[in-house]
Design an enzyme around this catalytic site. Structure first.
Site, PDB file in Angstrom:
ATOM      1  N   TYR A  27       0.836  -1.207   0.000  1.00  0.00           N
ATOM      2  CA  TYR A  27       0.000   0.000   0.000  1.00  0.00           C
ATOM      3  C   TYR A  27       0.872   1.259   0.000  1.00  0.00           C
ATOM      4  CZ  TYR A  27      -4.081  -2.977   0.952  1.00  0.00           C
ATOM      5  OH  TYR A  27      -5.063  -3.934   0.869  1.00  0.00           O
TER       6      TYR A  27
HETATM    7  N1  NAP Z   1      -7.046  -8.011   0.028  1.00  0.00           N
HETATM    8  C1  NAP Z   1      -7.128  -7.258  -1.040  1.00  0.00           C
HETATM    9  O1  NAP Z   1      -6.761  -7.668  -2.153  1.00  0.00           O
HETATM   10  C2  NAP Z   1      -7.667  -5.865  -0.906  1.00  0.00           C
HETATM   11  C3  NAP Z   1      -7.936  -5.124  -2.082  1.00  0.00           C
HETATM   12  C4  NAP Z   1      -8.440  -3.836  -1.934  1.00  0.00           C
HETATM   13  C5  NAP Z   1      -8.651  -3.315  -0.664  1.00  0.00           C
HETATM   14  N2  NAP Z   1      -8.355  -4.049   0.460  1.00  0.00           N
HETATM   15  C6  NAP Z   1      -8.575  -3.491   1.823  1.00  0.00           C
HETATM   16  O2  NAP Z   1      -9.937  -3.081   1.931  1.00  0.00           O
HETATM   17  C7  NAP Z   1      -9.988  -1.688   2.290  1.00  0.00           C
HETATM   18  C8  NAP Z   1     -11.228  -1.080   1.679  1.00  0.00           C
HETATM   19  O3  NAP Z   1     -11.235  -1.330   0.267  1.00  0.00           O
HETATM   20  P1  NAP Z   1     -11.645  -0.217  -0.770  1.00  0.00           P
HETATM   21  O4  NAP Z   1     -10.816   0.998  -0.541  1.00  0.00           O
HETATM   22  O5  NAP Z   1     -11.629  -0.839  -2.126  1.00  0.00           O
HETATM   23  O6  NAP Z   1     -13.148   0.059  -0.274  1.00  0.00           O
HETATM   24  P2  NAP Z   1     -14.369   0.847  -0.901  1.00  0.00           P
HETATM   25  O7  NAP Z   1     -15.185   1.244   0.276  1.00  0.00           O
HETATM   26  O8  NAP Z   1     -15.034   0.051  -1.956  1.00  0.00           O
HETATM   27  O9  NAP Z   1     -13.748   2.125  -1.601  1.00  0.00           O
HETATM   28  C9  NAP Z   1     -13.172   3.129  -0.849  1.00  0.00           C
HETATM   29  C10 NAP Z   1     -13.124   4.400  -1.678  1.00  0.00           C
HETATM   30  O10 NAP Z   1     -14.460   4.832  -1.934  1.00  0.00           O
HETATM   31  C11 NAP Z   1     -14.566   6.225  -1.696  1.00  0.00           C
HETATM   32  N3  NAP Z   1     -15.399   6.371  -0.488  1.00  0.00           N
HETATM   33  C12 NAP Z   1     -15.328   5.656   0.656  1.00  0.00           C
HETATM   34  N4  NAP Z   1     -16.264   6.040   1.535  1.00  0.00           N
HETATM   35  C13 NAP Z   1     -16.965   7.014   0.934  1.00  0.00           C
HETATM   36  C14 NAP Z   1     -18.057   7.811   1.335  1.00  0.00           C
HETATM   37  N5  NAP Z   1     -18.623   7.656   2.530  1.00  0.00           N
HETATM   38  N6  NAP Z   1     -18.541   8.745   0.462  1.00  0.00           N
HETATM   39  C15 NAP Z   1     -17.975   8.894  -0.741  1.00  0.00           C
HETATM   40  N7  NAP Z   1     -16.924   8.171  -1.182  1.00  0.00           N
HETATM   41  C16 NAP Z   1     -16.426   7.235  -0.352  1.00  0.00           C
HETATM   42  C17 NAP Z   1     -13.141   6.743  -1.504  1.00  0.00           C
HETATM   43  O11 NAP Z   1     -12.557   7.004  -2.782  1.00  0.00           O
HETATM   44  P3  NAP Z   1     -12.587   8.428  -3.491  1.00  0.00           P
HETATM   45  O12 NAP Z   1     -12.644   9.483  -2.435  1.00  0.00           O
HETATM   46  O13 NAP Z   1     -11.343   8.443  -4.306  1.00  0.00           O
HETATM   47  O14 NAP Z   1     -13.827   8.396  -4.357  1.00  0.00           O
HETATM   48  C18 NAP Z   1     -12.452   5.519  -0.924  1.00  0.00           C
HETATM   49  O15 NAP Z   1     -11.077   5.526  -1.150  1.00  0.00           O
HETATM   50  C19 NAP Z   1      -8.648  -1.121   1.835  1.00  0.00           C
HETATM   51  O16 NAP Z   1      -8.266   0.049   2.518  1.00  0.00           O
HETATM   52  C20 NAP Z   1      -7.721  -2.265   2.122  1.00  0.00           C
HETATM   53  O17 NAP Z   1      -7.349  -2.268   3.502  1.00  0.00           O
HETATM   54  C21 NAP Z   1      -7.887  -5.320   0.343  1.00  0.00           C
END
Ligand code: NAP
Length: 359
Positions: free
Chosen positions: A60
């Site tokens: 990350y």
């Molecule tokens: N194991 C794996 O392969 C893997 C892969 C991916 C992630 N992860 C883990 O899972 C966590 C979460 O995944 P993800 O980041 O993909 O989750 P997600 O909730 O699908 O996307 C998060 C993104 O959505 C936007 N967002 C989040 N909350 C919001 C809200 N309340 N209102 C408006 N926009 C919002 C933000 O991006 P913007 O502000 O840019 O729009 C944020 O960076 C990661 O931090 C990581 O620890 C693991």
């Protein structure tokens, strides 16, 4: 429900908050994450609310995410012991070095030592295999992880994004060898990505793995920023990292409408839905801004009733790979009545009329 409604992780004694804080967006390595200061504030707000589970990875923001978390731990004595800290190995951070990443013995140990230095701690609670490597013998990976548990450098083992067959094989080998079990599973899971319901989630439930869904808002598609009635809508067939497809808009619109009806943020609805799914232990929430964290945490207070869940089911039901649907249909025909000893009802299926042909 709140961040202090701790639950056991899979078949283990470890207790985690129902939302785990994801830190993939901590750091500015690629120019899109949060600054160290904002990341620290997001982390502090989550921990102050009683959250105890933090997820990062060596990859990350090129290691910056781990550094930010480590600096916060170092600045807050006593915090390290209270939290469940997970990090991951797999991605190679050393261009040109063929053993710089992956799940081989030499690579795992080097990656863990580097993560521990960045995290400024001497152990991690959950050490995750981040992805599938079809080359390295799984016995080598599992034995190395078990040695690290014995050495006190990691506490628990998790698998992420590995096919169900390979995870089940690994879990079975670990069990019969007496090695540390795989107690947790990460997979992409949301109202817009439900195919894990075919194999991965039933496997986790059966083998005692706690599920941590990632991407619960499908990178923001389910956050309320998108909708077929909203500015910026673009018709396209592109998926992920582009704009939503027509099919995805049907789900997104349903989430937006339900959120408006309930007077909550769409993100809260999407997160409440996933946290209520069978097998899910702790949803990985991502927040690039403090306001996003607040909207996402509010999802803990939303409880969807049967009608609301049915409405979301109608628009998001996935088409699963064979034989999931076949099994769901025909398993009812194996028993006629009775319950399991722990009270799970076996649905009473109508007996097939004599002479009925299935095919
Ligand atoms: N194991 C794996 O392969 C893997 C892969 C991916 C992630 N992860 C883990 O899972 C966590 C979460 O995944 P993800 O980041 O993909 O989750 P997600 O909730 O699908 O996307 C998060 C993104 O959505 C936007 N967002 C989040 N909350 C919001 C809200 N309340 N209102 C408006 N926009 C919002 C933000 O991006 P913007 O502000 O840019 O729009 C944020 O960076 C990661 O931090 C990581 O620890 C693991």
């Amino acid at each position: 429900m709140s961040l202090t409604s701790y639950v056991t992780l899979g078949r283990s004694g470890l207790r985690v908050s129902p939302f785990t804080l994801g830190t993939m967006t901590f750091g500015e390595d690629h120019g899109w994450g949060s600054s160290p200061e904002e990341s620290r504030d997001i982390l502090a707000a989550y921990l102050d609310g009683g959250g105890n589970s933090v997820d990062t990875a060596n990859i990350y923001t090129g290691g910056h995410s781990e550094v930010i978390v480590g600096d916060h731990l170092a600045a807050n004595p006593g915090l390290r012991e209270r939290i469940v800290l997970g990090t991951k190995f797999f991605w190679n951070l050393h261009p040109g070095d063929p053993n710089g990443g992956g799940p081989g013995r030499k690579a795992i140990i080097a990656q863990l030592e580097a993560s521990l230095r960045r995290l400024r701690t001497d152990y991690v609670d959950i050490y995750w295999l981040h992805n599938f490597d079809p080359v390295t013998p799984v016995e080598e990976t599992l034995r190395t992880l078990d040695d690290l548990v014995t050495a006190g450098k990691i506490r628990y083992v998790g698998f992420s994004d590995v096919p169900a067959w390979a995870t089940a094989e690994a879990a079975t080998i670990a069990r019969f060898r007496g090695w540390s079990p795989i107690v947790a599973l990460q997979l992409e899971y949301s109202l817009l990505e439900r195919t894990g319901e075919g194999e991965l989630i039933p496997m986790a439930q059966s083998l005692g793995m706690g599920v941590l869904p990632w991407g619960p808002l499908r990178s923001g598609f389910l956050s309320g920023k998108y909708g077929s009635d909203r500015a910026g809508r673009v018709d396209t067939t592109r998926d992920f990292a582009g704009m939503p497809t027509e099919e995805q808009y049907a789900v997104i619109d349903a989430v937006n409408e339900l959120a408006a009806e309930l007077g909550v943020a769409p993100a809260s609805v999407a997160l409440a839905w996933i946290q209520a799914r069978p097998g899910v232990t702790s949803t990985l929430i991502g927040a690039r801004r403090m306001a996003q964290l607040e909207a996402n945490l509010a999802g803990l207070e939303v409880e969807l009733d049967a009608d609301q869940l049915a409405g979301l089911e109608a628009v998001s039901r996935p088409r699963l790979n064979f034989p999931a649907e076949n099994n769901a249909t025909f398993s009812r025909l194996a028993h006629n009545g009775g319950t399991t000893v722990d009270g799970r009802a076996t649905p009473l299926a109508p007996l097939l009329a004599e002479g009925t042909r299935l095919w």
